[in-house]
Design a protein around this motif. Structure first.
Motif, short mmCIF file in Angstrom:
data_model
loop_
_atom_site.label_atom_id
_atom_site.label_comp_id
_atom_site.label_asym_id
_atom_site.label_seq_id
_atom_site.Cartn_x
_atom_site.Cartn_y
_atom_site.Cartn_z
N GLU A 103 -36.71 14.59 -9.24
CA GLU A 103 -36.37 15.38 -8.16
C GLU A 103 -36.98 14.68 -6.93
N TYR A 104 -36.94 15.26 -5.72
CA TYR A 104 -37.39 14.64 -4.48
C TYR A 104 -38.80 14.11 -4.54
N ASP A 105 -39.58 14.86 -5.34
CA ASP A 105 -40.95 14.57 -5.35
C ASP A 105 -41.29 13.66 -6.39
N GLY A 106 -40.43 13.39 -7.20
CA GLY A 106 -40.62 12.26 -8.27
C GLY A 106 -40.86 13.18 -9.50
N SER A 107 -40.85 14.28 -9.83
CA SER A 107 -40.97 15.04 -10.97
C SER A 107 -39.69 15.01 -11.69
N ARG A 135 -24.77 14.62 -6.15
CA ARG A 135 -24.35 14.79 -4.82
C ARG A 135 -25.37 14.85 -3.66
N GLN A 136 -26.74 15.32 -4.36
CA GLN A 136 -27.79 15.43 -2.99
C GLN A 136 -28.72 14.17 -3.35
N GLY A 137 -28.33 13.01 -3.78
CA GLY A 137 -28.92 11.82 -3.98
C GLY A 137 -30.03 11.90 -5.11
N ARG A 138 -30.13 12.54 -5.88
CA ARG A 138 -31.23 12.83 -6.84
C ARG A 138 -30.74 11.77 -8.05
N LEU A 139 -31.72 11.22 -8.59
CA LEU A 139 -31.47 10.12 -9.88
C LEU A 139 -30.97 11.11 -11.19
#
Length: 304
Positions: free
Chosen positions: A98-102, A80-84
């Protein structure tokens, strides 16, 4: 209307566009699976499982590798936060980008035992993650790493990221596979692809009533795929089920009561699908070595 479309019920005709054709937008894969639409980036991601990579197609037509190695990812969705959110055969886990790609491993064990190989996943509006865990990723070294099942069963699970609690919501499947909620989340649909292990095994979708938002009632057969099997699937805004047909090559569409409405033929065994595009009216279909797209006259369910 194209010979690729088979109308079993007149309601299906209204879901199609008379002037929209099936397009092959990418090819060259071993087993394409797990498509997910990333709207803010105007792109589609999917898994190429045996090649251990995730691929990306953008609306300008470019195709490139999104992640490799990818720990043999299979199904994907977004929270729901748009994370894969991804099912990893190789990692035998459900992970989050995560948003930073980790990448964070969310869950990889049940009661201290390693999961088999999480296959497909859906996130409920309350943030809980529901996923299937057959043994395809440990069955051989083709889509993961061959190993013995520590759990000794193939279950459907509910994971709560807030509390870390993992529980079995269904334990009577041979090979639970595709999974999706109805638009109002009152029902959960789960595919059983047991016929991949035995010829007379199940090749249908079952539906469960969702009780108190966290438990499932007994499953009942919703629909069966003749000469194939239901793998991944999605629902549209009206609650119709659009299901891949596996070796029956294409996508079958069923009304909310299970009535067969029609079928879209594809030239390859079909694994999964997702609605995407700015209006959620473009159907993206993964089929063995290729990805196909078709504009349709309905929109996909907002629940991913």
């Amino acid at each position: 209307m194209s010979e690729a479309f088979h109308v079993y019920d007149e309601r299906f005709r209204s879901m199609l566009l008379f002037n929209a054709a099936i397009e092959k937008i990418a090819t060259g894969f071993r087993w394409a699976e797990g498509p997910v639409w990333i709207g803010e980036q105007n792109c589609l991601l999917w898994s190429d499982i045996p090649n251990d990579r995730m691929m990306r197609w953008t609306t300008n037509g470019t195709v490139d590798v999104y992640r490799a190695p990818a720990r043999y990812t299979n199904g994907h969705t977004r929270d729901r936060q748009g994370r894969l959110i991804s099912c990893e055969h190789g990692g035998r886990c459900v992970s989050r980008t995560e948003y930073d790609g980790s990448v964070t491993i969310l869950v990889d064990r049940f009661e201290g035992k390693r999961l088999n190989s999480p296959n497909d996943v859906v996130v409920k509006s309350d943030g809980t993650i529901w996923f299937t865990d057959p043994d395809y990723g440990i069955w051989s070294d083709y889509e993961g790493h061959r190993a013995e099942s520590e759990i000794g069963a193939c279950n459907v699970y509910r994971f709560d990221p807030a509390s870390g609690a993992l529980g079995i919501v269904a334990s009577d499947y041979e090979r639970p596979n595709g999974i999706a909620f109805s638009p109002d989340e009152s029902k959960l649909y789960v595919a059983d692809t047991g016929m991949t292990h035995r010829p007379d095994g199940p090749h249908h979708i079952r539906v469960h009533d969702v009780i108190d938002g966290a438990r499932l009632g007994p499953g009942r057969v919703f629909a069966e795929i003749p000469n194939g099997f239901a793998d991944g699937f999605r629902l549209d805004e009206h609650g119709n089920v659009w299901s891949s047909c596996g070796t029956a090559n294409g996508v079958a569409v069923f009304a909310p009561d299970g009535t067969p409405l029609g079928k879209i033929d594809l030239p390859e065994a079909t694994s999964n699908l997702v609605f995407g595009g700015p209006n959620r009216n473009r159907l993206f279909m993964t089929a063995t070595s290729s990805v196909y797209a078709l504009y349709v006259a309905v929109r996909g369910n907002k629940t991913v």
